[in-house]
Design an enzyme around this catalytic site. Structure first.
Site, mmCIF file in Angstrom:
data_model
loop_
_atom_site.group_PDB
_atom_site.id
_atom_site.type_symbol
_atom_site.label_atom_id
_atom_site.label_comp_id
_atom_site.label_asym_id
_atom_site.label_seq_id
_atom_site.Cartn_x
_atom_site.Cartn_y
_atom_site.Cartn_z
ATOM 1 N N CYS A 2 0.831 -1.203 0.000
ATOM 2 C CA CYS A 2 0.000 0.000 0.000
ATOM 3 C C CYS A 2 0.867 1.255 0.000
ATOM 4 O O CYS A 2 2.075 1.187 0.160
ATOM 5 C CB CYS A 2 -0.885 0.020 1.238
ATOM 6 S SG CYS A 2 -2.007 -1.377 1.383
ATOM 7 N N LEU A 51 -3.649 -1.825 -1.488
ATOM 8 C CA LEU A 51 -3.353 -3.047 -2.214
ATOM 9 C C LEU A 51 -3.921 -4.160 -1.344
ATOM 10 O O LEU A 51 -3.362 -4.488 -0.295
ATOM 11 C CB LEU A 51 -1.852 -3.227 -2.424
ATOM 12 C CG LEU A 51 -1.427 -4.514 -3.127
ATOM 13 C CD1 LEU A 51 -2.006 -4.570 -4.540
ATOM 14 C CD2 LEU A 51 0.086 -4.619 -3.176
ATOM 15 N N SER A 52 -5.070 -4.709 -1.734
ATOM 16 C CA SER A 52 -5.775 -5.695 -0.915
ATOM 17 C C SER A 52 -5.051 -7.037 -0.967
ATOM 18 O O SER A 52 -4.839 -7.581 -2.052
ATOM 19 C CB SER A 52 -7.205 -5.877 -1.425
ATOM 20 O OG SER A 52 -7.900 -4.662 -1.388
ATOM 21 N N ILE A 53 -4.722 -7.545 0.219
ATOM 22 C CA ILE A 53 -4.043 -8.836 0.276
ATOM 23 C C ILE A 53 -4.741 -9.777 1.257
ATOM 24 O O ILE A 53 -5.095 -10.881 0.892
ATOM 25 C CB ILE A 53 -2.551 -8.655 0.658
ATOM 26 C CG1 ILE A 53 -1.869 -7.857 -0.442
ATOM 27 C CG2 ILE A 53 -1.875 -9.999 0.889
ATOM 28 C CD1 ILE A 53 -0.406 -7.746 -0.383
ATOM 29 N N ILE A 54 -4.948 -9.354 2.489
ATOM 30 C CA ILE A 54 -5.495 -10.266 3.505
ATOM 31 C C ILE A 54 -7.021 -10.281 3.478
ATOM 32 O O ILE A 54 -7.623 -11.322 3.322
ATOM 33 C CB ILE A 54 -4.972 -9.894 4.907
ATOM 34 C CG1 ILE A 54 -3.460 -10.126 4.961
ATOM 35 C CG2 ILE A 54 -5.668 -10.711 5.986
ATOM 36 C CD1 ILE A 54 -2.815 -9.702 6.251
ATOM 37 N N ASN A 76 0.813 0.598 6.213
ATOM 38 C CA ASN A 76 1.410 -0.101 5.078
ATOM 39 C C ASN A 76 2.322 -1.169 5.649
ATOM 40 O O ASN A 76 3.123 -0.892 6.536
ATOM 41 C CB ASN A 76 2.221 0.859 4.200
ATOM 42 C CG ASN A 76 2.946 0.111 3.094
ATOM 43 O OD1 ASN A 76 2.416 -0.823 2.513
ATOM 44 N ND2 ASN A 76 4.156 0.524 2.811
ATOM 45 N N GLY A 77 2.211 -2.365 5.135
ATOM 46 C CA GLY A 77 3.116 -3.424 5.554
ATOM 47 C C GLY A 77 2.384 -4.700 5.857
ATOM 48 O O GLY A 77 1.288 -4.960 5.366
#
Length: 138
Positions: A2, A51-54, A76-77
Site C-alpha cells: 500500500c 493493495l488488498s491482500i489479507i 502499510n506493511g
C-alpha cells in the site's frame, strides 16, 4: 504494498486542504490500485492507497477508525503475528469488524498505546491519530 501519506499542520487552527491530501494520495496510485481513502480532522490529514491482500472486503478500507471513532490509522506493511495478537486481544474483550492486520494493529494500539511496538513482528509503517488527545503517533 500500500501507499500512505499525511499532513499535520504546525498550527492546529489551520485545517488540512483535503484536495491537496487527495493529490498526494493520487501520486501513490501505483502502490495501491484496489482503493483509496482519506481522513481529515482539522490540522491532520491521513491518506491511503490500498493493495488488498489479507481481507479483500470493504471492511479493510483505510484510513480505518476504532469503533468509537477516537483513533484513526493508515498502515502499510504486514504484521506477521497478527493472528496471535488478534487472539490475545479477543481474550481481552476486543471485537473485530474485519480480518485485517490493520485492525489488529489499531486495536492493539488502542489497548497498549506505543508499547504495541514491543509485540508486533513484521515490516510496516503506520500513523495513528488520536482525535480526542489531538496527537499523532508515527
Amino acid at each position: 504494498m500500500c501507499g500512505i501519506c499525511g499532513i499535520l499542520q504546525r498550527d492546529p487552527a489551520q485545517p488540512v486542504d483535503e484536495a491537496r491530501l487527495r493529490r498526494m494520495t493520487e501520486t501513490l496510485r501505483h502502490r495501491g490500485p484496489d482503493g483509496e481513502g482519506a481522513h481529515v480532522d482539522g490540522p491532520l490529514g491521513l491518506g491511503h492507497r490500498r493493495l488488498s491482500i489479507i481481507d479483500l472486503s470493504d471492511a479493510g478500507r483505510q484510513p480505518m477508525s476504532s469503533p468509537d471513532g477516537r483513533l484513526w490509522i493508515t498502515f502499510n506493511g504486514e504484521i506477521y503475528n497478527y493472528k496471535e495478537l488478534r487472539a490475545d486481544l479477543e481474550q481481552r474483550g476486543s471485537r473485530f469488524r474485519s480480518q485485517t492486520d490493520t485492525e489488529v494493529l489499531l486495536q492493539l494500539y488502542a489497548a497498549d498505546g506505543p508499547d504495541c511496538l514491543r509485540k508486533i513482528i513484521g515490516m510496516f509503517a503506520f500513523a495513528v491519530w488520536d482525535a480526542q488527545a489531538r496527537s499523532l503517533f508515527l
